[in-house]
Design an enzyme around this catalytic site. Structure first.
Site, PDB file in Angstrom:
ATOM      1  N   GLY A 146      -2.785   2.720  -2.495  1.00 27.14           N
ATOM      2  CA  GLY A 146      -2.633   2.228  -3.851  1.00 27.14           C
ATOM      3  C   GLY A 146      -2.158   3.322  -4.784  1.00 27.14           C
ATOM      4  O   GLY A 146      -2.214   4.515  -4.466  1.00 27.14           O
ATOM      5  N   CYS A 147      -1.701   2.922  -5.968  1.00 27.21           N
ATOM      6  CA  CYS A 147      -1.165   3.891  -6.925  1.00 27.21           C
ATOM      7  C   CYS A 147      -2.253   4.789  -7.497  1.00 27.21           C
ATOM      8  O   CYS A 147      -2.126   6.025  -7.488  1.00 27.21           O
ATOM      9  CB  CYS A 147      -0.410   3.173  -8.036  1.00 27.21           C
TER      10      CYS A 147
END
Length: 343
Positions: A146-147
């Protein structure tokens, strides 16, 4: 090598198309959607005169027959239904959703969807590129991080692995631009709601919490629950993760900076800033870089870590391509050598 992209109409899929379009080895063979089959340039008018490729429905047999890699940029809960159709078909899978990142019970708890089978989870390699290259090189199923976890884990990794911080006191104050929420319409994302505003959301409940904790405990099994909160910035793209940790011994800022520089010396996309110099989101925008700034507060014995990335590139499409490069024996920087946009 031919590649296909599923989920091309979202921001992450759009960035995949943009970056892969110029890749010297990967060739975009097809793009796919669960929605209407139309020219991609109708969905993204900025592609008029650049490409006349059409969005196609998803046919796993056809995709696997003609492409070597499939990038899946579908939302969580959708991706988990697509991945099984490609497993064991001789095609590499790079999944950008959260569906392959967590064990089944944790995934069900935090994402509120049914997980993929344990057999598929066992095949999935977590693609935090700088810290898992040997496993990525042999992967056929890749779970792209994920970011928020990318920015946070790159910032924390050196001190967690060296075990020089209190593993039970990790506080993360993270902020993201609006593109991190996706392209679907939402009242909370309209201009008049986010402009000149700063909003905290998913307080102590963000679905990236278990992903961060899971990786931290792989590095150091003494790590306890983290405090992690997220805020929406009135900007389009970018993440700043400001992290507070308690050092177990006396260190200077200079010694911590030297530790990070030594650890990341062979990581072309991680840049450690000089003492007294802290990164800004604008300075990594449009790039695959992660910039990290560090400061030891000798008064409190705490270390402040500031980590910034572009959420759509290093936090999604860029890291996915970086991983695909490694999976295929290419230089990890291939097709990602561009410098950030500024201003």
């Amino acid at each position: 090598m031919n590649v296909s992209i599923i989920g091309t109409t979202g921001y992450g899929g759009g960035e995949l198309f943009r970056l892969l379009y110029h890749h010297p080895v990967f060739n975009i063979h097809s793009v796919h959607t669960t929605r209407e089959e139309i020219p991609l340039n109708e969905e993204f008018p900025h592609l008029n005169g650049i490409t006349d490729i059409n969005l196609e429905h998803i046919d796993p047999e056809k995709i696997a027959k003609h492409s070597d890699i499939v990038f899946i940029a579908a939302p969580s809960g959708v991706s988990s239904k697509l991945v099984p159709a490609f497993v064991d078909k001789g095609i590499q899978i790079v999944d950008l959703s959260g569906d392959l990142r967590l064990e089944s019970d944790e995934y069900r708890k935090w994402y509120k969807h049914e997980p993929v089978s344990d057999d598929i989870l066992a095949k999935a390699v977590y693609g935090l590129t700088e810290w898992n290259k040997s496993n990525i090189a042999n992967a056929t199923v890749l779970s792209n991080p994920g970011c928020y976890p990318t920015a946070t884990l790159l910032g924390l990794a050196p001190v967690v692995q060296e075990k020089i911080i209190d593993p039970n006191m990790i506080i993360i104050d993270a902020k993201s631009g609006a593109s991190g929420a996706g392209r679907s319409a939402s009242k909370k994302l309209i201009f008049s709601e986010i402009n000149e505003n700063l909003r905290i959301y998913k307080v102590n409940e963000h679905q990236h919490i278990p992903e961060i904790e899971q990786q931290l405990r792989i590095w150091n099994d003494n790590v306890g629950p983290i405090s992690f909160n997220t805020h929406l910035l009135p900007i389009t793209r970018g993440i700043m993760s400001t992290i507070y940790v308690k050092l177990t011994e006396t260190y200077t800022t200079e010694s911590i900076i030297e530790l990070y520089r030594e650890i990341y010396k062979d990581s072309p996309f991680v840049k450690i800033r000089p003492q007294g110099n802290f990164p800004e989101i604008k300075e990594v925008s449009g790039s695959n870089f992660c910039h990290i700034g560090l400061h030891v507060d000798e008064r409190t014995g705490r270390l402040t870590i500031v980590s910034v990335i572009d959420n759509l590139i290093k936090g999604a499409a860029g890291q996915a391509i970086q991983n695909a490069n490694i999976m295929n024996g290419l230089d990890e920087s291939k097709g990602l050598e561009f410098i950030p946009l500024f201003p």
